[in-house]
Motif scaffolding. Sequence first.
Motif, PDB file in Angstrom:
ATOM      1  N   TRP A 172       1.226  -1.383   0.006  1.00  0.00           N
ATOM      2  CA  TRP A 172       0.164  -0.043   0.585  1.00  0.00           C
ATOM      3  C   TRP A 172       0.659   1.470   0.181  1.00  0.00           C
ATOM      4  CZ3 TRP A 172       0.275   3.835   3.895  1.00  0.00           C
ATOM      5  CH2 TRP A 172      -0.930   4.913   3.712  1.00  0.00           C
ATOM      6  N   PHE A 173       1.768   0.856   0.578  1.00  0.00           N
ATOM      7  CA  PHE A 173       3.245   2.356   0.793  1.00  0.00           C
ATOM      8  C   PHE A 173       3.375   2.771  -0.641  1.00  0.00           C
ATOM      9  CE2 PHE A 173       5.811   5.008   2.104  1.00  0.00           C
ATOM     10  CZ  PHE A 173       5.386   5.916   3.471  1.00  0.00           C
ATOM     11  N   ALA A 174       4.049   2.117  -0.802  1.00  0.00           N
ATOM     12  CA  ALA A 174       4.893   1.838  -2.359  1.00  0.00           C
ATOM     13  C   ALA A 174       3.630   2.158  -3.364  1.00  0.00           C
ATOM     14  CB  ALA A 174       5.041   0.310  -3.082  1.00  0.00           C
ATOM     15  N   THR A 175       2.386   1.766  -3.863  1.00  0.00           N
ATOM     16  CA  THR A 175       1.060   2.439  -4.679  1.00  0.00           C
ATOM     17  C   THR A 175       0.880   3.537  -4.186  1.00  0.00           C
ATOM     18  OG1 THR A 175      -0.319   0.358  -4.597  1.00  0.00           O
ATOM     19  CG2 THR A 175      -1.038   2.146  -5.081  1.00  0.00           C
ATOM     20  N   THR A 218      -4.836  15.398  -9.151  1.00  0.00           N
ATOM     21  CA  THR A 218      -5.659  14.848  -9.536  1.00  0.00           C
ATOM     22  C   THR A 218      -5.505  13.042  -9.982  1.00  0.00           C
ATOM     23  OG1 THR A 218      -4.502  15.948 -11.551  1.00  0.00           O
ATOM     24  CG2 THR A 218      -5.647  17.389 -10.828  1.00  0.00           C
ATOM     25  N   GLY A 219      -4.592  12.946  -9.447  1.00  0.00           N
ATOM     26  CA  GLY A 219      -4.243  10.948  -9.230  1.00  0.00           C
ATOM     27  C   GLY A 219      -5.271  10.900  -9.149  1.00  0.00           C
ATOM     28  N   PRO A 220      -5.148   9.236  -9.493  1.00  0.00           N
ATOM     29  CA  PRO A 220      -5.437   7.977  -9.031  1.00  0.00           C
ATOM     30  C   PRO A 220      -6.473   8.264  -7.219  1.00  0.00           C
ATOM     31  CG  PRO A 220      -3.850   7.267  -9.412  1.00  0.00           C
ATOM     32  CD  PRO A 220      -3.510   8.661  -9.647  1.00  0.00           C
ATOM     33  N   ALA A 221      -7.933   7.620  -7.332  1.00  0.00           N
ATOM     34  CA  ALA A 221      -7.969   7.897  -6.203  1.00  0.00           C
ATOM     35  C   ALA A 221      -7.113   6.486  -4.959  1.00  0.00           C
ATOM     36  CB  ALA A 221      -9.403   7.934  -5.640  1.00  0.00           C
ATOM     37  N   LEU A 222      -6.537   7.033  -3.797  1.00  0.00           N
ATOM     38  CA  LEU A 222      -6.016   5.898  -3.044  1.00  0.00           C
ATOM     39  C   LEU A 222      -6.739   5.881  -1.684  1.00  0.00           C
ATOM     40  CD1 LEU A 222      -2.792   8.290  -2.884  1.00  0.00           C
ATOM     41  CD2 LEU A 222      -3.037   5.998  -4.646  1.00  0.00           C
ATOM     42  N   ASP A 223      -6.806   4.180  -1.446  1.00  0.00           N
ATOM     43  CA  ASP A 223      -7.654   3.695  -0.413  1.00  0.00           C
ATOM     44  C   ASP A 223      -6.102   4.079   0.872  1.00  0.00           C
ATOM     45  OD1 ASP A 223      -9.138   2.330  -2.325  1.00  0.00           O
ATOM     46  OD2 ASP A 223      -7.679   0.988  -2.334  1.00  0.00           O
ATOM     47  N   TRP A 224      -7.484   4.035   1.965  1.00  0.00           N
ATOM     48  CA  TRP A 224      -6.474   4.073   3.083  1.00  0.00           C
ATOM     49  C   TRP A 224      -5.916   2.848   3.714  1.00  0.00           C
ATOM     50  CZ3 TRP A 224      -7.724   8.280   6.245  1.00  0.00           C
ATOM     51  CH2 TRP A 224      -8.847   9.531   6.350  1.00  0.00           C
ATOM     52  N   PRO A 225      -4.615   3.137   4.587  1.00  0.00           N
ATOM     53  CA  PRO A 225      -4.051   2.188   4.929  1.00  0.00           C
ATOM     54  C   PRO A 225      -4.652   0.771   4.993  1.00  0.00           C
ATOM     55  CG  PRO A 225      -3.348   3.942   6.668  1.00  0.00           C
ATOM     56  CD  PRO A 225      -4.705   4.767   5.316  1.00  0.00           C
ATOM     57  N   PRO A 226      -3.980  -0.265   5.222  1.00  0.00           N
ATOM     58  CA  PRO A 226      -4.667  -1.306   5.537  1.00  0.00           C
ATOM     59  C   PRO A 226      -5.530  -2.058   7.071  1.00  0.00           C
ATOM     60  CG  PRO A 226      -2.940  -1.866   3.916  1.00  0.00           C
ATOM     61  CD  PRO A 226      -3.425  -0.902   4.418  1.00  0.00           C
ATOM     62  N   GLY A 227      -6.603  -1.698   7.277  1.00  0.00           N
ATOM     63  CA  GLY A 227      -6.977  -1.505   8.707  1.00  0.00           C
ATOM     64  C   GLY A 227      -7.382  -1.305   9.091  1.00  0.00           C
ATOM     65  N   TRP A 228      -6.963   0.549   8.494  1.00  0.00           N
ATOM     66  CA  TRP A 228      -7.556   1.860   8.797  1.00  0.00           C
ATOM     67  C   TRP A 228      -9.406   1.899   9.322  1.00  0.00           C
ATOM     68  CZ3 TRP A 228      -5.078   5.608  11.114  1.00  0.00           C
ATOM     69  CH2 TRP A 228      -5.858   6.602  11.413  1.00  0.00           C
ATOM     70  N   GLU A 229      -9.862   1.124   8.166  1.00  0.00           N
ATOM     71  CA  GLU A 229     -11.613   0.938   7.829  1.00  0.00           C
ATOM     72  C   GLU A 229     -11.994   0.713   8.902  1.00  0.00           C
ATOM     73  OE1 GLU A 229     -15.047   0.794   5.233  1.00  0.00           O
ATOM     74  OE2 GLU A 229     -13.245   0.721   4.975  1.00  0.00           O
TER      75      GLU A 229
END
Length: 261
Positions: A172-175, A218-229
């Motif tokens: 996730w962090f690399a993305t 303006t780039g792609p939408a990014l997810d929250w860190p794994p487990g954050w939700e």
Amino acid sequence: MKPIAPGTVIFHRHRGYGVLTAVNLLTGWVSARFGNESRTLDLNLSTDEVQHADGEAILFRREPPERMPHARLMAMVRELHQAGYQKLYLYSWPKQSGLHWRWQLFTGPRDWMQRPWREGWYGSGADYNFNPVMGWGDAPGATTEELVHALAKFDPQGLAQALGRDEDHTAWFATVCDALLPHYAYSLGSDHQQHSQQQTMPQHLPVIAVRQRQGDYTGPALDWPPGWERLWGPASFNGRREQLPVVRHDIIPNAFNLPIP
């Protein structure tokens, strides 16, 4: 690069040797007097090819300086992840204004709420705005490699605790780094103006520009860190949190048995 100040001898290819009379490093403009000229000449360090007397170029960054170090920290953490220190995490909380923000590095279990604190592993805008260093013996404007070596020298015991594998977070962090660096950084804050009234978490990871006059991301939408939700529950995202009813027990008859949320 050598420091410059009023009194520094310079060389200009069209005017020859001269002496600086005024220096403004916020704008990159200097004033200099050449030869027997009675008035000074204003020069721009970015475009006028000013040199020291020995021929060394005087360079000036054309783009505005960073107002927060989060992008540099992200690049350093990504480098350490690639070296096997995958249990190193960056808690980032910059603000839109660029005036009040926080950052913290921590190791060990990936617990975003119970983060262990180590001296020099956290910082704030109140310090960085006047002294742009991270706090572990690094120099202003240090490169990613220099930051890594400075941290390893400053706290080798603390960095050793980051050795280990956390493949989900590392991927996730690399993305996120590939999408944001070098001009943007992520924020783990939910206090954006467009969401403050709804009291909900943004659906996607908030992004902050680290330099002034930088356009919106303006780039792609990014997810929250794994487990954050899971920390806040799925109802906290996507505007799905509803206003809970207010039950006033002082006006409800005792015969009513209402479920209390």
